[in-house]
Design a protein around this motif. Sequence first.
Motif, PDB file in Angstrom:
ATOM      1  N   GLY B 294     -42.008 -20.234 -36.093  1.00 18.45           N
ATOM      2  CA  GLY B 294     -41.642 -20.943 -34.874  1.00 18.45           C
ATOM      3  C   GLY B 294     -40.518 -20.210 -34.166  1.00 18.45           C
ATOM      4  N   ARG B 295     -40.477 -20.403 -32.866  1.00 21.33           N
ATOM      5  CA  ARG B 295     -39.402 -19.799 -32.081  1.00 21.33           C
ATOM      6  C   ARG B 295     -38.677 -20.914 -31.362  1.00 21.33           C
ATOM      7  N   HIS B 296     -37.380 -20.976 -31.572  1.00 22.77           N
ATOM      8  CA  HIS B 296     -36.583 -21.999 -30.904  1.00 22.77           C
ATOM      9  C   HIS B 296     -35.460 -21.285 -30.153  1.00 22.77           C
ATOM     10  N   ALA B 297     -35.684 -21.126 -28.839  1.00 26.36           N
ATOM     11  CA  ALA B 297     -34.719 -20.387 -28.024  1.00 26.36           C
ATOM     12  C   ALA B 297     -34.574 -21.101 -26.689  1.00 26.36           C
ATOM     13  N   VAL B 298     -33.767 -20.539 -25.829  1.00 24.90           N
ATOM     14  CA  VAL B 298     -33.598 -21.147 -24.508  1.00 24.90           C
ATOM     15  C   VAL B 298     -34.892 -20.922 -23.725  1.00 24.90           C
ATOM     16  N   PRO B 299     -35.582 -22.019 -23.339  1.00 26.17           N
ATOM     17  CA  PRO B 299     -36.793 -21.815 -22.542  1.00 26.17           C
ATOM     18  C   PRO B 299     -36.378 -21.014 -21.307  1.00 26.17           C
ATOM     19  N   ASP B 300     -37.305 -20.345 -20.680  1.00 26.50           N
ATOM     20  CA  ASP B 300     -36.905 -19.352 -19.682  1.00 26.50           C
ATOM     21  C   ASP B 300     -36.335 -19.969 -18.407  1.00 26.50           C
ATOM     22  N   VAL B 301     -35.133 -20.534 -18.575  1.00 26.36           N
ATOM     23  CA  VAL B 301     -34.388 -21.079 -17.429  1.00 26.36           C
ATOM     24  C   VAL B 301     -32.942 -20.596 -17.531  1.00 26.36           C
ATOM     25  N   PRO B 302     -32.263 -20.497 -16.391  1.00 29.06           N
ATOM     26  CA  PRO B 302     -30.824 -20.217 -16.449  1.00 29.06           C
ATOM     27  C   PRO B 302     -30.115 -21.372 -17.158  1.00 29.06           C
ATOM     28  N   ILE B 303     -28.898 -21.114 -17.631  1.00 27.37           N
ATOM     29  CA  ILE B 303     -28.157 -22.180 -18.310  1.00 27.37           C
ATOM     30  C   ILE B 303     -27.607 -23.142 -17.242  1.00 27.37           C
ATOM     31  N   PRO B 304     -27.964 -24.443 -17.348  1.00 32.02           N
ATOM     32  CA  PRO B 304     -27.531 -25.383 -16.315  1.00 32.02           C
ATOM     33  C   PRO B 304     -26.043 -25.730 -16.410  1.00 32.02           C
ATOM     34  N   GLY B 305     -25.537 -26.336 -15.352  1.00 31.97           N
ATOM     35  CA  GLY B 305     -24.115 -26.654 -15.291  1.00 31.97           C
ATOM     36  C   GLY B 305     -23.716 -27.870 -16.116  1.00 31.97           C
ATOM     37  N   ALA B 306     -24.337 -29.009 -15.853  1.00 31.78           N
ATOM     38  CA  ALA B 306     -23.949 -30.245 -16.544  1.00 31.78           C
ATOM     39  C   ALA B 306     -24.301 -30.152 -18.026  1.00 31.78           C
ATOM     40  N   VAL B 307     -23.418 -30.621 -18.871  1.00 31.46           N
ATOM     41  CA  VAL B 307     -23.622 -30.504 -20.314  1.00 31.46           C
ATOM     42  C   VAL B 307     -24.891 -31.240 -20.769  1.00 31.46           C
ATOM     43  N   THR B 308     -25.196 -32.361 -20.115  1.00 26.78           N
ATOM     44  CA  THR B 308     -26.432 -33.068 -20.495  1.00 26.78           C
ATOM     45  C   THR B 308     -27.643 -32.173 -20.279  1.00 26.78           C
ATOM     46  N   LEU B 309     -27.592 -31.369 -19.203  1.00 28.30           N
ATOM     47  CA  LEU B 309     -28.695 -30.432 -18.948  1.00 28.30           C
ATOM     48  C   LEU B 309     -28.631 -29.250 -19.911  1.00 28.30           C
ATOM     49  N   GLU B 310     -27.422 -28.767 -20.143  1.00 30.38           N
ATOM     50  CA  GLU B 310     -27.249 -27.628 -21.053  1.00 30.38           C
ATOM     51  C   GLU B 310     -27.813 -27.971 -22.429  1.00 30.38           C
ATOM     52  N   GLU B 311     -27.471 -29.150 -22.911  1.00 28.93           N
ATOM     53  CA  GLU B 311     -27.933 -29.568 -24.238  1.00 28.93           C
ATOM     54  C   GLU B 311     -29.453 -29.680 -24.311  1.00 28.93           C
ATOM     55  N   ALA B 312     -30.064 -29.893 -23.136  1.00 27.89           N
ATOM     56  CA  ALA B 312     -31.522 -30.021 -23.107  1.00 27.89           C
ATOM     57  C   ALA B 312     -32.229 -28.684 -23.322  1.00 27.89           C
ATOM     58  N   VAL B 313     -31.521 -27.572 -23.076  1.00 22.74           N
ATOM     59  CA  VAL B 313     -32.204 -26.272 -23.156  1.00 22.74           C
ATOM     60  C   VAL B 313     -31.625 -25.331 -24.216  1.00 22.74           C
ATOM     61  N   VAL B 314     -30.409 -25.611 -24.685  1.00 22.47           N
ATOM     62  CA  VAL B 314     -29.775 -24.706 -25.643  1.00 22.47           C
ATOM     63  C   VAL B 314     -29.954 -25.251 -27.064  1.00 22.47           C
ATOM     64  N   PRO B 315     -30.430 -24.426 -27.998  1.00 22.70           N
ATOM     65  CA  PRO B 315     -30.583 -24.910 -29.370  1.00 22.70           C
ATOM     66  C   PRO B 315     -29.264 -25.439 -29.930  1.00 22.70           C
ATOM     67  N   GLY B 316     -29.313 -26.627 -30.494  1.00 21.94           N
ATOM     68  CA  GLY B 316     -28.138 -27.228 -31.117  1.00 21.94           C
ATOM     69  C   GLY B 316     -28.556 -27.828 -32.447  1.00 21.94           C
ATOM     70  N   GLU B 317     -27.601 -28.434 -33.138  1.00 14.09           N
ATOM     71  CA  GLU B 317     -27.889 -28.978 -34.468  1.00 14.09           C
ATOM     72  C   GLU B 317     -29.129 -29.877 -34.469  1.00 14.09           C
ATOM     73  N   GLU B 318     -29.185 -30.814 -33.505  1.00 13.00           N
ATOM     74  CA  GLU B 318     -30.285 -31.786 -33.479  1.00 13.00           C
ATOM     75  C   GLU B 318     -31.631 -31.097 -33.209  1.00 13.00           C
ATOM     76  N   SER B 319     -31.657 -30.216 -32.214  1.00 10.77           N
ATOM     77  CA  SER B 319     -32.931 -29.588 -31.848  1.00 10.77           C
ATOM     78  C   SER B 319     -33.404 -28.621 -32.942  1.00 10.77           C
ATOM     79  N   ILE B 320     -32.452 -27.995 -33.626  1.00  7.73           N
ATOM     80  CA  ILE B 320     -32.825 -27.092 -34.733  1.00  7.73           C
ATOM     81  C   ILE B 320     -33.401 -27.918 -35.887  1.00  7.73           C
ATOM     82  N   PHE B 321     -32.742 -29.042 -36.149  1.00  8.47           N
ATOM     83  CA  PHE B 321     -33.214 -29.969 -37.197  1.00  8.47           C
ATOM     84  C   PHE B 321     -34.660 -30.401 -36.910  1.00  8.47           C
ATOM     85  N   VAL B 322     -34.907 -30.787 -35.662  1.00  7.42           N
ATOM     86  CA  VAL B 322     -36.249 -31.250 -35.268  1.00  7.42           C
ATOM     87  C   VAL B 322     -37.261 -30.106 -35.377  1.00  7.42           C
TER      88      VAL B 322
END
Lengths: 317, 331
Positions: B294-322
């Motif tokens: 599996g590949r878990h990376a930033v889908p091909d979008v620029p990094i968004p400004g608001a943290v809620t948006l950033e968390e939606a695209v950047v791998p973090g503990e929760e998304s890696i766990f899932v």
Amino acid sequence: MATLRQRYSYMVWMREFELACLEGVATREIHGELHTAIGQEAIGAGMAGFLRADDAMCSTHRNHLHAIAKGVDMRKMLAEIFERESGLCGGFGGHMHLMDSSLKFSATGIVGAGMPVAAGHAYASRLRGSDSVAVAVVGDGAVNTGAFHEAMNIAGVLKLPLVVVVENNEWAISVPFSAASATETIAERAQMWAAQGMRVDGNDVEAVASAFGEAVARARRGEGPTIIEAMCYRFRGHFEGDADTYRTEQEKEDRRSVDPLAITRKKVLDSQLATQAELEAEESSIAREVKKMLGEVRLDPKPSSEMALQHVFVGGE
Amino acid sequence: MARNLNLSQCIAESLKLEMERDDSVVVLGEDVGKQGGVFGSTRGLQKSFGATRVLDTPISETAITGMGVGLAMEGYRPILEIMFVDFMGVCLDQIYNAIAKNHYMSGGKVRMPIVIKTAGGCIGSGAQHSQCLWGTFAHLPGLKVVAPSNPFDAKGLMAAAIVSDDPVVFIEHKKLLLTRAEDFPFGSDVPQERYEIPIGKASVVLEGSDLTIATLSGTVLSSYAAAKRLEKEGISAELIDLRSVVPLDVETVSASVAKTGKLLVVDEDYLSFGLSAELVTRVLESGIEMKKFGRHAVPDVPIPGAVTLEEAVVPGEESIFVAAQRLVRSE
């Protein structure tokens, strides 16, 4: 320092060298674009004799004459340009990227990119506490790049021992200098970087030598950077194969009639530094030497295909 | 016992030790002198070595990198700080046309022992101050690309980068730079003396048997947290810190996949044409039997400004766990 007589010899060597390169284009021994500096010999020869091995020079895609002025081995240069293993860079560089680390000579095919590299050499001189200098040779096209400004600014603020020679041949490929520069001259821009600026007739080898010698001495004394704008004309297209329709035939004909070699030759004769017969003998001797060099180069092996993956990293991956 | 310092201080300490033992090491960059770097990773150097050896430059990235080329040609070992990796676009010409190629173009005669140290990674700074870009540099032949995940590695890898005769792009993660050594669950003990960690050797952070998670830089920490949660779910993850993208230690990853049969590559850089595809391909090419990947990376979008948006695209503990759970449990 070289005499006028010696500078003329340099110019003949330079012209013959470029003519030998032209031969390689015609025979398809040289691939890719080749940029010659035929018509700009007075600038190359004007720089000869002032630089030491520990002075650096960063040149351009049109670099052959500058390398000769720095003392780079012409045989190795020709071999590199003719894509031989015996070349200056073993065939890995090509004519736009001649490099000789022992003489601190390098060239780049990216317009303006040699400027900050030269500033780095100049900064090395500062770090060492030495009086070595760095020379950047660029064309008039390079003066409008960000790299040129950044390098000049840092050289100005740090008073670096940098000498910039701008060969203003009036054309950046098809765009005339008058349409590309906000200022009438490049020399006048020098003041914005606290540098010295001067414009010289680039067909006058003595004028170039005098300006260059002064700028190098100034840099050695720690008095900061100089820009020398040397006016000249590129006799051939930007590269071999350039249709060169942006300049009228009349313009080219008129401008080529002002040949720095002929001008210098006349000066040498008028000043009785040599006789007509002596010059003719030397000219044919140099032509023979270059022909002989080319003959040898042609016998040198080409780099073999299994070498192509070498030299990406020093230590391998 | 962890010393009371953050990761950026470990890097500054490494630079100091290298500058003490080798006069040819010099530092150039914006705010590296008096300020000691905006993240503090050059602090104290100008005081120790003077304003010529540790030069505060104008905001001129092309001049900084170009001067590095000239200095390298003169026998120096320049460390060039480009404040944010995002700013490399300003001076990419010197990086990929000169620094990466001069050794090759000179037929092996000219060396470029340059370290380009820079900060990458997401901390809520938006599209122009959050990228990682190691995949971009890895794509260009001639550059080694290092991105440490913890204080011990940061210090030792920096020492190795400085003594390397090849150019190294050294990407420090902004979030890690300001994290205290004691807050790292691994690599928190940093010796005072000099040491090197060889570039190109991955480290196995956690041993496991159900899947291999391979990553580097900031997402080693979040993958570590995810692995601890997976453990509670009965999934045993082997966590590999790649440490560098070039060279890429496929051998260590392949050996792990030979054991687990499954590979999840976690990458804070962009998904396409990047580290995740490269690593999966190389493991496949190695001939190891890999049941799933599996590949878990930033889908091909620029990094968004608001943290809620950033968390939606950047791998973090929760998304890696899932992602790990899905890889192991899906048939």
